[in-house]
Design a protein around this motif. Structure first.
Motif, PDB file in Angstrom:
ATOM      1  N   CYS A  11      -0.937  65.746  -9.118  1.00 51.25           N
ATOM      2  CA  CYS A  11      -1.438  66.309  -7.865  1.00 51.25           C
ATOM      3  C   CYS A  11      -0.731  67.631  -7.560  1.00 51.25           C
ATOM      4  N   GLU A  12       0.577  67.656  -7.791  1.00 51.57           N
ATOM      5  CA  GLU A  12       1.328  68.888  -7.549  1.00 51.57           C
ATOM      6  C   GLU A  12       0.833  70.002  -8.478  1.00 51.57           C
ATOM      7  N   CYS A  47      -2.751  63.040  -1.971  1.00 53.02           N
ATOM      8  CA  CYS A  47      -2.804  62.571  -3.360  1.00 53.02           C
ATOM      9  C   CYS A  47      -3.276  61.121  -3.374  1.00 53.02           C
ATOM     10  N   ASP A  82       6.020  57.100   0.467  1.00 53.37           N
ATOM     11  CA  ASP A  82       6.317  58.192  -0.453  1.00 53.37           C
ATOM     12  C   ASP A  82       7.263  57.708  -1.549  1.00 53.37           C
ATOM     13  N   ARG A  92       1.025  65.915  -1.335  1.00 54.75           N
ATOM     14  CA  ARG A  92       1.427  64.526  -1.498  1.00 54.75           C
ATOM     15  C   ARG A  92       0.691  63.617  -0.528  1.00 54.75           C
ATOM     16  N   THR A 114      -0.592  56.292  -8.500  1.00 53.74           N
ATOM     17  CA  THR A 114      -0.675  57.603  -7.855  1.00 53.74           C
ATOM     18  C   THR A 114       0.168  58.595  -8.640  1.00 53.74           C
ATOM     19  N   TYR A 166       1.655  61.688  -8.540  1.00 56.87           N
ATOM     20  CA  TYR A 166       2.043  62.788  -7.662  1.00 56.87           C
ATOM     21  C   TYR A 166       2.315  64.066  -8.450  1.00 56.87           C
ATOM     22  N   HIS A 167       2.806  63.907  -9.663  1.00 58.21           N
ATOM     23  CA  HIS A 167       3.107  65.103 -10.457  1.00 58.21           C
ATOM     24  C   HIS A 167       1.833  65.883 -10.766  1.00 58.21           C
TER      25      HIS A 167
END
Length: 873
Positions: free
Chosen positions: A608-609, A618, A803, A615, A603, A605-606
């Motif tokens: 996605c941001e 994501c 998370d 989050r 995943t 997340y970066h």
């Protein structure tokens, strides 16, 4: 499943409840024929010193042949997978992968490579397909199994490497008299997975020896992803790609290597693509078409298994016996993946791309830069994988006894040769050459037979493991105390492993689209000496000591001690405790394997941001990963202690509580892509340690992931503790029959592990794939020739996501409960009929929000009807 833990209790009770009592050990060297008979000394898993009571200083649970029959399962792997001791599940046959013929067991959730598997008390070498790290249980003939003993305690001081979380000792039949024929068939409520099995077991015995044999064949049908609603694609015509499942972007798409933008190709206009060319919005101005891979792929491979077994024992004299044991098995599986998917390079202007802006098609553009085509090779057809595994196991032994002195000498040879044949793969350099020449056609018209033949490639993987072992030991009495004699066992052994994994040249060079893996090989010699002692400190207190020294030719040596105490509080009540150190040697593939390709989930997340995805929304993606071995690995080390209380409350009611604590250091592990992403977030792009690497588009910290390299290292380790609880009641006599019940529970108190490599350590119990507890509860009934049982299996609920910044868990995966029913009628003609229903309520695996499930924990077979007929002569 119902498990009986005490031979002595069965002797005292003289029960005829054969499914859980004395019949579980008939012919195994114990005198169980009638109450009050002399009890012979037996060797119990976890110690080589023979004893008269199964409840020693270490916890051992027993699964009898009758228990196995009552589960309705047809293989050793499926039977062990049901056990609550297989806490977090284990690997089962997976269609299309190089492991599709493999199955293993993982005690305490510590991993299959930390669970030692024995065959009649002798080490089974790991499967070469799994790099020699774990035993493939699909090589074991079920019809030949007398019982399975499961030691839930560390035992490296007795058996050496891998006995970190426990030991599974599969004990095969010997001394059998008579002939038994059995045939079983199943019918499934949901499509796929039907099975049938036939077996013959026979033997003769007299005062000079015995001969026992078995032959069996099993056939299991394939299960396709389209056969289950949760594994088939969903919402395929949604505008946004994130709202679909079962759809791949390896379809007809182009990645511009200058702008790193995704665009659909003109070739998306193809009936084999979703919607004949449906275009998805990927976000940030990227668009792509998709391919529904679930329309072709299978989840579980089909399986055809044939095995033969022979055990012969001949008494050379009153004190010396010669034993020969031979086991041979052929295991063939067939699996299917969707057509090959991968990327290949194209020069500027070589393909036509569709021009999409804000969801509007503006026409076709050929004005594109050089880049990568993400392509599904539907012209070549599905990737079909056939594995053929051959396994041969031979044990030749001499045993002798004279008064209180026993000795044994064994030569053990095992050879496994596994081949994987794959069709429907694609040779990347040929594709790139034909694209450049203009002979490769991207459109709906497809390619000519000549082009398809030129790009098609068959893959071959061949894995072999040769294992030689010579062992000698002697058991004797030396010294005495007021409470009794001091027993000893001293022994030595030598083992040789020769491992080789080969793949076709093109796969080894990384030239094949849709394939993974690489060759490796190595050999090692192991010398070991070991000793045990049983010391009666008091009439009611026994001390057990064990020590083992192993010397490996390739990585070093290890000393493993163990101390255990058994205290007889009163008649029917025992307290026990043990502490020991263990180790796991690096597998040969860990040390010597060549770099291999994998498609790992992670995943990001970066990214996605960067793309504006929250989050919470994501989703996992699949990325190209290269895995690298490490010749400098050290052995894992462990500490295990156990405290137990066993109480036979009455002749009919008993209970047992065991507390275990396992700590493992220097864990051998690949640094996962998820771990490297967290490290990247903390240290910055390009600063991954230990040789790991993440490459993003344009070498830009904000670009999408193109590929990664994950190294194999010694990590920090983890620790876990928990409680095993059992309560059993036998012989409740009523006017309608005799009832009994057995309840087994494993409750994991803590599972402390790093959140990522070298990261903070948290308790992960209750997260996805790590249920806090699971139990098996059986209620059975017998009246004359009729026997019935209903078995409940329960797996606790879990959180769905955690998370990777706050480590808070969220989402809910529901608990899982299944019910199995078995009925057996034993006729006066020495025949029996068994009817069973597995998963009566037709429960599906527990799914997350992406409709994926943990295949190690849950079965996708659904409700299954079973009928068995057995005839004895």
């Amino acid at each position: 499943m119902a498990m009986e833990s005490s031979v002595s209790k069965a002797v005292r009770q003289g029960l005829l409840f054969s499914t859980l009592g004395a019949m579980a050990f008939a012919g195994a060297g114990t005198a169980l024929a009638e109450e009050g008979a002399d009890v012979e000394r037996i060797e119990v898993t976890g110690s080589r010193i023979k004893r008269t009571d199964m409840e020693g200083a270490s916890p051992v649970s027993v699964i009898s042949a009758e228990d196995m029959l009552n589960t309705g399962e047809m293989s050793v792997s499926d039977i062990l997978r049901q056990s609550n001791l297989n806490t977090f599940g284990s690997f089962s046959e997976s269609s299309g992968s190089t492991w599709q013929s493999q199955a293993n067991v993982s005690l305490r959730g510590a991993g299959a490579d930390r669970t030692l598997v024995l065959l009649n008390g002798k080490r089974m070498p790991g499967s070469p397909t799994m790099g020699g790290s774990a035993v493939n249980l699909n090589t074991i003939p079920t019809a030949a199994v007398e019982r399975i003993e499961v030691l839930t305690d560390g035992a490296s001081a007795v058996y050496g490497s891998d006995a970190v979380a426990g030991v599974v000792n599969i004990i095969l039949k010997k001394g059998y008299e008579g002939l038994e024929m059995s045939i079983t068939g199943t019918d499934t409520y949901q499509p796929g997975g039907e099975e049938w099995k036939a077996s013959v077991v026979g033997g003769i015995a007299n005062d000079k020896g015995s001969a026992t044999f078995s032959i069996e064949h099993q056939d299991r049908a394939i299960i396709y992803q389209r056969d289950r609603w949760f594994s088939s694609s969903t919402n395929v015509l949604a505008p946004n790609y994130a709202d679909t499942t079962g759809v791949s972007l390896y379809a007809r798409n182009f990645l511009d290597m200058t702008t790193f933008a995704f665009s659909p190709m003109e070739a998306c206009n193809n009936d084999k693509m979703v919607g004949g060319g449906h275009i998805y919005d990927l976000g940030l101005g990227d668009y792509a078409c998709g391919y529904d891979y679930t329309s072709e792929a299978a989840d579980h491979a089909s399986r055809q298994y044939t095995a033969g077994y022979f055990n012969g024992e001949y008494y050379l004299s009153d004190e010396i016996a010669f034993n020969t044991q031979v086991m041979m098995a052929r295991n063939e599986t067939f699996g299917r993946y969707a057509p090959a998917a991968g990327w290949f390079n194209v020069d500027a202007g070589q393909v036509e791309i569709q021009n999409w802006v804000d969801g509007n098609f503006l026409g076709t553009s050929t004005n594109q830069n050089a880049g990568r085509v993400y392509y599904r090779f539907t012209d070549v057809g599905t990737r079909d994988s056939t594995t053929i595994d051959w396994s041969t196991d031979i044990q030749l032994s001499l045993t002798g006894t004279h008064d209180a002195f026993d000795w044994d000498f064994t030569y053990h040879y095992n050879k496994q040769e596994n081949k994987n044949f794959g069709e429907g793969y694609v040779h990347r350099p040929t594709v790139e050459a034909l694209v450049k020449s203009g002979d490769f056609k991207f459109g709906s018209e497809g390619n000519s037979d000549d082009v398809v033949a030129a790009i098609s490639h068959d893959v071959l993987a061949q894995d072999t493991m040769d294992f030689h072992n010579v062992s000698f030991g002697t058991s004797f009495v030396a010294g005495s105390l007021p409470a009794g004699d001091i027993g000893w066992y001293v022994g030595a052994e030598y083992s040789e492993y020769i491992y080789e994994a080969q793949v076709d040249k093109e796969s080894a060079n990384g030239e094949v689209i849709g394939s993974s893996g690489n060759g490796s090989g190595g050999d090692r010699d192991v010398w070991a000496v070991f000793a045990e002692s049983s010391i009666p400190l008091l009439d009611s207190l026994e001390l057990n000591l064990a020590l083992r020294y192993d010397d490996y030719s390739d990585f070093g040596s290890n000393v493993a001690p163990k101390v255990a105490l058994r205290y007889q509080v009163m008649d029917g009540m025992v307290l026990r405790g043990s502490w020991g150190q263990g180790f796991r040697a690096p597998a040969l593939s860990d040390l010597y394997a060549a770099d291999s390709f994998s498609a790992d989930y992670a995943t990001d997340y970066h990214y996605c941001e960067v793309t504006g995805v929250s989050r919470e929304e994501c989703a996992q993606g699949q990325y190209d990963v290269t895995r690298t071995a490490n010749e400098d690995l050290e052995a894992e080390t462990s500490d295990f202690y156990n405290v137990g209380w066993i109480w036979d409350i009455t002749d009919k009611l008993s209970t047992k509580v065991e507390y275990y604590n396992l700590k493992i250091d220097d864990v051998i592990t690949f640094i996962s892509l998820d771990s490297m992403l967290v490290e990247e977030a903390n240290r910055g792009y390009g600063n991954i340690s230990n040789g790991g690497q993440i490459l993003r588009a344009g070498d830009n910290p904000d670009g999408r992931i193109l590929e990664a390299t994950t190294p194999l290292v010694n990590g920090n380790g983890f620790d876990t503790d928990g409680i095993d609880f059992n309560i059993a009641y036998r012989g409740a006599e009523t006017s309608v029959g005799d009832f009994g019940t057995n309840f087994d529970l494993t409750w994991v108190l803590n599972y402390n592990s790093p959140e990522y490599f070298d990261g903070p350590v948290n308790d992960m119990v209750g997260r996805n794939g790590l249920p806090e507890y699971r139990f098996t509860w059986t209620v059975d009934w017998q009246r004359g020739d009729h026997y019935a049982a209903i078995q409940t299996q329960h797996i606790d609920s879990q959180y769905e996501k955690t998370d990777n910044e706050t480590f808070e868990s969220s989402g809910h995966i529901a608990s899982y409960t299944t019910y199995d029913f078995t009925y057996t009628y034993s006729g006066p003609w020495n025949g029996s009929i068994t009817a069973a229903v597995r998963n009566i309520t037709d429960e599906d695996p527990r799914l997350d929000s992406n409709l994926t499930y943990d295949s190690a924990l849950y079965s996708l077979y659904g409700r299954t009807y079973l009928l068995t007929y057995t005839q004895k002569f």
